[in-house]
Design a protein around this motif. Sequence first.
Motif, PDB file in Angstrom:
ATOM      1  N   GLN A 219      96.941   1.242  48.476  1.00 24.56           N
ATOM      2  CA  GLN A 219      97.908   2.019  47.702  1.00 24.56           C
ATOM      3  C   GLN A 219      99.326   1.802  48.210  1.00 24.56           C
ATOM      4  O   GLN A 219     100.278   1.717  47.416  1.00 24.56           O
ATOM      5  N   ALA A 220      99.477   1.692  49.531  1.00 24.98           N
ATOM      6  CA  ALA A 220     100.805   1.453  50.094  1.00 24.98           C
ATOM      7  C   ALA A 220     101.367   0.117  49.612  1.00 24.98           C
ATOM      8  O   ALA A 220     102.560   0.001  49.313  1.00 24.98           O
ATOM      9  N   VAL A 221     100.510  -0.888  49.531  1.00 28.84           N
ATOM     10  CA  VAL A 221     100.959  -2.195  49.058  1.00 28.84           C
ATOM     11  C   VAL A 221     101.293  -2.139  47.562  1.00 28.84           C
ATOM     12  O   VAL A 221     102.334  -2.650  47.124  1.00 28.84           O
ATOM     13  N   ALA A 297     104.892  -4.273  53.253  1.00 33.84           N
ATOM     14  CA  ALA A 297     104.183  -2.989  53.122  1.00 33.84           C
ATOM     15  C   ALA A 297     102.893  -3.000  53.915  1.00 33.84           C
ATOM     16  O   ALA A 297     102.527  -1.993  54.550  1.00 33.84           O
ATOM     17  N   ALA A 298     102.182  -4.116  53.895  1.00 33.51           N
ATOM     18  CA  ALA A 298     100.927  -4.230  54.632  1.00 33.51           C
ATOM     19  C   ALA A 298     101.153  -4.120  56.136  1.00 33.51           C
ATOM     20  O   ALA A 298     100.424  -3.391  56.849  1.00 33.51           O
ATOM     21  N   ILE A 299     102.165  -4.818  56.639  1.00 32.15           N
ATOM     22  CA  ILE A 299     102.467  -4.741  58.062  1.00 32.15           C
ATOM     23  C   ILE A 299     102.932  -3.338  58.437  1.00 32.15           C
ATOM     24  O   ILE A 299     102.495  -2.767  59.446  1.00 32.15           O
ATOM     25  N   GLY A 300     103.805  -2.759  57.610  1.00 34.66           N
ATOM     26  CA  GLY A 300     104.306  -1.415  57.906  1.00 34.66           C
ATOM     27  C   GLY A 300     103.193  -0.389  57.966  1.00 34.66           C
ATOM     28  O   GLY A 300     103.170   0.459  58.868  1.00 34.66           O
ATOM     29  N   PHE A 301     102.261  -0.438  57.020  1.00 35.99           N
ATOM     30  CA  PHE A 301     101.152   0.506  57.035  1.00 35.99           C
ATOM     31  C   PHE A 301     100.288   0.303  58.264  1.00 35.99           C
ATOM     32  O   PHE A 301      99.913   1.264  58.942  1.00 35.99           O
ATOM     33  N   ALA A 302      99.970  -0.954  58.563  1.00 36.04           N
ATOM     34  CA  ALA A 302      99.108  -1.223  59.718  1.00 36.04           C
ATOM     35  C   ALA A 302      99.752  -0.742  61.015  1.00 36.04           C
ATOM     36  O   ALA A 302      99.070  -0.170  61.888  1.00 36.04           O
ATOM     37  N   LEU A 303     101.065  -0.965  61.158  1.00 37.94           N
ATOM     38  CA  LEU A 303     101.746  -0.507  62.365  1.00 37.94           C
ATOM     39  C   LEU A 303     101.727   1.009  62.483  1.00 37.94           C
ATOM     40  O   LEU A 303     101.557   1.565  63.580  1.00 37.94           O
ATOM     41  N   SER A 304     101.910   1.688  61.369  1.00 38.52           N
ATOM     42  CA  SER A 304     101.964   3.150  61.421  1.00 38.52           C
ATOM     43  C   SER A 304     100.592   3.799  61.583  1.00 38.52           C
ATOM     44  O   SER A 304     100.500   4.995  61.865  1.00 38.52           O
ATOM     45  N   HIS A 305      99.524   2.987  61.426  1.00 35.32           N
ATOM     46  CA  HIS A 305      98.164   3.506  61.582  1.00 35.32           C
ATOM     47  C   HIS A 305      97.392   2.719  62.636  1.00 35.32           C
ATOM     48  O   HIS A 305      96.169   2.609  62.575  1.00 35.32           O
TER      49      HIS A 305
END
Length: 307
Positions: A219-221, A297-305
């Motif tokens: 969803q983030a992507v 977006a994929a990198i940002g989500f992975a970093l934040s989780h």
Amino acid sequence: MTTSPYPIGTPGEPWGDREKAAWRQRQQVVRSYAGDVATAIDRLRDRFDVEQYGTLDYRADGRYPLFAVRSRDWDEALPVMLVTGGVHGYETSGVQGALQFLQQRAADYTGRANLLVVPCVSPWGYERVQRWNADAIDPNRSFRVDSPAQESAALVALLAPLRDRVLMHIDLHETTDSDESEFRPALAARDGKPFEPGGIPDGFYLVDDSVEPQPAFQQAVIDAVAQVTHIAPADDNGEIIGSPVVAPGVIRYPLASLGLCAGITDARYTTTTEVYPDSPTATPAQCNAAQVAAVCAAIGFALSHAG
């Protein structure tokens, strides 16, 4: 849409070596991997570590060096983010989107993540605007040990030491009108099966992993890409390319068991992008930008989780 028999082979009979050779003879070079891709990678050497991780040897068609681009200050304490493009050589924005990400946005993650980007997995296919490799094999059904595809085997070997270290893997693809007019009919002919006409989704979508789905990640992507281009709607059956839509613009496949590139590691967060470059409302620049937005977006989500 193709309704007449494919020009190679006998309907109902799988191809042998003669048919594959005839198919290969039809493939003509129409663009340059060295000029479009290798030169662009060379320009990144002052900021990244560039590694040649293999060479494709297609005899009369030539030899193709395979390149991976890594963060210069690789830190074993940081998570690894993997970006692949050009698994299907004809899917242009996958290659150009990966390069554009390296040129414009990769520096944003210095000291936060280790980046490993393989912009063009299939150079022979890139030059010929072709889905398969020179042996009429789809690399994106061949990512496994002892792969029959040189392209897939080389990437599997490159990633083997990092298999359990990769946190996120995004594989950049396109779905084009030529899927229906050329590549699906060719697949049916190669395998000796009837061609069943389908449809091409109008817009961007993602392929999640049905074994370990990550709906919030997808969803983030989707949310990020929706700021750049339109998201593909479900068809009248609630599907995209024959698979149920589980969320706007998201379908699921068993990535590893199908031999898909996005299933090549044990990454927690995986996705395959599908840009639609033939839309009358999408330009090549917009398609590349959609791929970059998806990667960020994929990198940002992975970093934040990552915890």
